[in-house]
Design a protein around this motif. Structure first.
Motif, short mmCIF file in Angstrom:
data_model
loop_
_atom_site.label_atom_id
_atom_site.label_comp_id
_atom_site.label_asym_id
_atom_site.label_seq_id
_atom_site.Cartn_x
_atom_site.Cartn_y
_atom_site.Cartn_z
N PRO A 35 -27.95 -39.98 13.32
CA PRO A 35 -27.30 -39.34 12.17
C PRO A 35 -26.55 -38.06 12.52
CG PRO A 35 -29.48 -40.12 11.56
CD PRO A 35 -29.36 -40.32 13.05
N SER A 36 -27.14 -37.22 13.36
CA SER A 36 -26.48 -35.96 13.71
C SER A 36 -25.20 -36.21 14.49
CB SER A 36 -27.42 -35.05 14.52
OG SER A 36 -27.81 -35.68 15.72
N SER A 37 -25.21 -37.21 15.38
CA SER A 37 -24.01 -37.52 16.15
C SER A 37 -22.93 -38.14 15.26
CB SER A 37 -24.35 -38.49 17.29
OG SER A 37 -25.19 -37.88 18.23
N ALA A 38 -23.34 -39.00 14.32
CA ALA A 38 -22.39 -39.59 13.40
C ALA A 38 -21.72 -38.55 12.53
CB ALA A 38 -23.09 -40.64 12.52
N VAL A 39 -22.49 -37.57 12.09
CA VAL A 39 -21.93 -36.47 11.28
C VAL A 39 -20.92 -35.68 12.10
CG1 VAL A 39 -22.48 -34.24 10.25
CG2 VAL A 39 -23.84 -36.25 9.66
N ALA A 40 -21.30 -35.31 13.32
CA ALA A 40 -20.41 -34.51 14.17
C ALA A 40 -19.12 -35.26 14.48
CB ALA A 40 -21.13 -34.13 15.46
N LEU A 41 -19.24 -36.54 14.80
CA LEU A 41 -18.05 -37.33 15.14
C LEU A 41 -17.16 -37.52 13.92
CD1 LEU A 41 -16.70 -38.76 17.51
CD2 LEU A 41 -17.91 -40.85 16.84
N THR A 42 -17.74 -37.71 12.76
CA THR A 42 -16.95 -37.85 11.53
C THR A 42 -16.18 -36.57 11.23
OG1 THR A 42 -18.51 -39.45 10.58
CG2 THR A 42 -17.09 -38.28 9.05
N LEU A 43 -16.83 -35.43 11.38
CA LEU A 43 -16.15 -34.17 11.10
C LEU A 43 -15.03 -33.92 12.11
CD1 LEU A 43 -19.21 -31.89 10.22
CD2 LEU A 43 -17.43 -32.71 8.67
N ARG A 44 -15.23 -34.34 13.34
CA ARG A 44 -14.22 -34.11 14.37
C ARG A 44 -13.07 -35.10 14.23
NH1 ARG A 44 -13.80 -31.93 19.76
NH2 ARG A 44 -11.75 -32.59 20.48
N ALA A 45 -13.38 -36.40 14.17
CA ALA A 45 -12.35 -37.43 14.22
C ALA A 45 -11.68 -37.67 12.88
CB ALA A 45 -12.93 -38.74 14.75
N VAL A 46 -12.47 -37.66 11.81
CA VAL A 46 -11.92 -37.94 10.49
C VAL A 46 -11.58 -36.65 9.75
CG1 VAL A 46 -12.28 -39.15 8.31
CG2 VAL A 46 -13.29 -40.05 10.40
N GLY A 47 -12.46 -35.65 9.88
CA GLY A 47 -12.23 -34.39 9.18
C GLY A 47 -11.23 -33.48 9.86
N GLY A 48 -11.01 -33.69 11.16
CA GLY A 48 -10.05 -32.87 11.88
C GLY A 48 -10.54 -31.47 12.20
N LEU A 49 -11.86 -31.25 12.13
CA LEU A 49 -12.40 -29.93 12.46
C LEU A 49 -12.49 -29.76 13.98
CD1 LEU A 49 -15.31 -29.59 9.87
CD2 LEU A 49 -12.91 -28.99 9.61
N THR A 50 -12.46 -28.53 14.42
CA THR A 50 -12.62 -28.26 15.85
C THR A 50 -14.10 -28.27 16.20
OG1 THR A 50 -12.80 -25.86 15.57
CG2 THR A 50 -10.58 -26.79 15.78
N THR A 51 -14.37 -28.42 17.49
CA THR A 51 -15.76 -28.38 17.94
C THR A 51 -16.40 -27.05 17.59
OG1 THR A 51 -15.20 -29.88 19.76
CG2 THR A 51 -17.25 -28.63 19.96
N ARG A 52 -15.65 -25.97 17.72
CA ARG A 52 -16.19 -24.64 17.39
C ARG A 52 -16.58 -24.56 15.92
NH1 ARG A 52 -14.45 -20.47 14.78
NH2 ARG A 52 -12.36 -21.39 14.56
N GLN A 53 -15.73 -25.08 15.04
CA GLN A 53 -16.02 -25.04 13.61
C GLN A 53 -17.28 -25.85 13.29
OE1 GLN A 53 -12.16 -26.50 12.33
NE2 GLN A 53 -11.72 -24.57 11.29
N ILE A 54 -17.41 -27.02 13.89
CA ILE A 54 -18.59 -27.86 13.64
C ILE A 54 -19.84 -27.18 14.17
CG2 ILE A 54 -19.63 -30.13 13.99
CD1 ILE A 54 -16.76 -31.19 14.46
N ALA A 55 -19.75 -26.59 15.36
CA ALA A 55 -20.90 -25.89 15.94
C ALA A 55 -21.33 -24.72 15.05
CB ALA A 55 -20.55 -25.40 17.35
N GLN A 56 -20.36 -23.97 14.54
CA GLN A 56 -20.70 -22.86 13.65
C GLN A 56 -21.37 -23.36 12.39
OE1 GLN A 56 -17.18 -20.58 12.81
NE2 GLN A 56 -17.51 -19.17 14.52
#
Length: 387
Positions: A108-129
């Protein structure tokens, strides 16, 4: 620079590259490189076809990376000559991208991160924050997720329920860092609702809107939590409530009840009450019964015990609570509340203090600690009054 435009175009651009034959990890890297290039170039002159521009640049980035890769020969069958610049294809594979990012092989945590990055267009820094983890940790999580799904065929049928669970996880993170994940989850769920006709998609969107409508009233100016019964309902967003109720009614009319629709119905009943004491708890218990039938979730039954306590009295609520495992999260806090309602202040104060020690967040701990202190002070005042 129109950041919102870039983020909205990201999933469709990535989907086009994957459809052309790029593996997911390489395609996602190429799209990120194209976004960086857009940030550099667009302030001076934004292209007339932003999506087409991003597709062209991302495909060039992918080809450049592929040609310089040691595994070039293994990829030659996938990589053809660069398509001529022009309008982006009309086909939108964004929905398939959602399915890919919520692939069952991902945690679940990986799916959330990948969705935010690939679909949401967020940066890795934004997701980490947003998730309060080091950027390097989040980068590793996303890289592993991309490698996991890189071998998955893009035309495989996806599971809508899994996508919705991922989006609900995003929504429940709320706000942290410089990214409002609740608002982001609503935006992404609107995209899904526009792409697929499914009552549970509408149910989730309605649930998000109804919960989000109460957001500004959930905390006091000092940051402390304000329970639902004590919230200033004049601060609730009536437009979001009206939209959520309308979406929910249309979903329920399809007569294909799901857990998100049932949760949204409960939220709508709370939103419909002009004051806490006017809440239709009897109907809320009925909806919790439906939800428990759909999910068989102990957490649902815990929330149902609270509703039973409001509808039929605290003793009935405690009886419902006694049927549940006391190791459940929030079980002790619920027991404290119901004992207080029943007039057993000593037990309630003790349980509030115990619940505070188990609280997962600082805000919850402080709230429960104040509840215990309030009851202890009340008991002390009573004792002093009797002497």
């Amino acid at each position: 620079m129109n950041e919102a435009l870039l983020r909205s175009l990201t999933p469709s651009v990535l989907a086009i590259l994957v459809r052309r034959g790029a593996d997911f990890a390489a395609a996602e890297d190429a799209v990120q490189d194209a976004l960086v290039e857009a940030v550099r170039v667009w302030p001076a002159e934004q292209p007339r076809d932003p999506k087409g521009w991003l597709v062209t640049v991302a495909w060039r980035k992918f080809l450049d990376a592929t040609r310089s890769d040691a595994a070039r020969r293994r990829r030659e069958d996938l990589v053809e000559e660069e398509p001529a610049p022009g309008p982006a294809p009309a086909t939108d594979d964004t929905l398939q991208l959602y399915f890919l990012c919520a692939h069952p092989s991902l945690t679940p945590s990986s799916a959330v991160a990948l969705t935010l990055r690939a679909v949401g267009g967020l940066t890795t820094r934004q997701i980490a924050q947003a998730y309060l983890v080091p950027e390097a940790t989040m980068a590793q999580r996303i890289s592993r997720a991309k490698r996991t799904v890189s071998g998955v065929r893009f035309d495989q049928h996806g599971d809508v329920a899994t996508v919705l669970r991922v989006l609900y996880l995003v929504f429940n993170e709320g706000y942290s860092g410089d990214v409002d994940l609740a608002a982001e989850a609503i935006r992404l769920t609107r995209q899904i609702a526009a792409a697929i006709d499914h009552p549970e998609v509408r149910g989730l969107l309605a649930l998000m809107l109804l919960h989000h409508a109460r957001r500004s009233a959930r905390t006091a100016p000092d940051g402390s939590l304000v329970p639902l019964a004590e919230q200033d309902r004049a601060r609730w967003d009536t437009e979001s409530i009206a939209e959520g109720v309308e979406i929910l009614q249309a979903a329920l009319a399809r007569d294909r009840l799901g857990e998100f629709q049932a949760q949204a119905a409960i939220a709508a009943l709370h939103a419909d009450a002009p004051a806490a004491e006017e809440t239709d708890w009897v109907q809320i218990v009925e909806w919790y019964d439906e939800l428990a039938h759909l999910t068989d979730s102990p957490v649902v039954r815990l929330n149902r015990a609270v509703a039973v306590g409001e509808a039929d009295g605290p003793r009935a609520g405690l009886a419902a609570l006694a049927e549940l495992n006391d190791s459940l999260p929030r079980h002790t806090a619920v027991a404290a509340y119901l004992h207080e309602r029943a007039g057993d202040l000593a037990t309630a104060a003790r349980l509030y203090a115990e619940a505070a020690r188990k609280a997962p967040t600082l805000a919850e701990r402080d709230h429960l600690t104040r509840q215990a202190a309030r009851l202890n002070a009340s008991r002390l005042n009573r004792l002093e009054g009797d002497t």
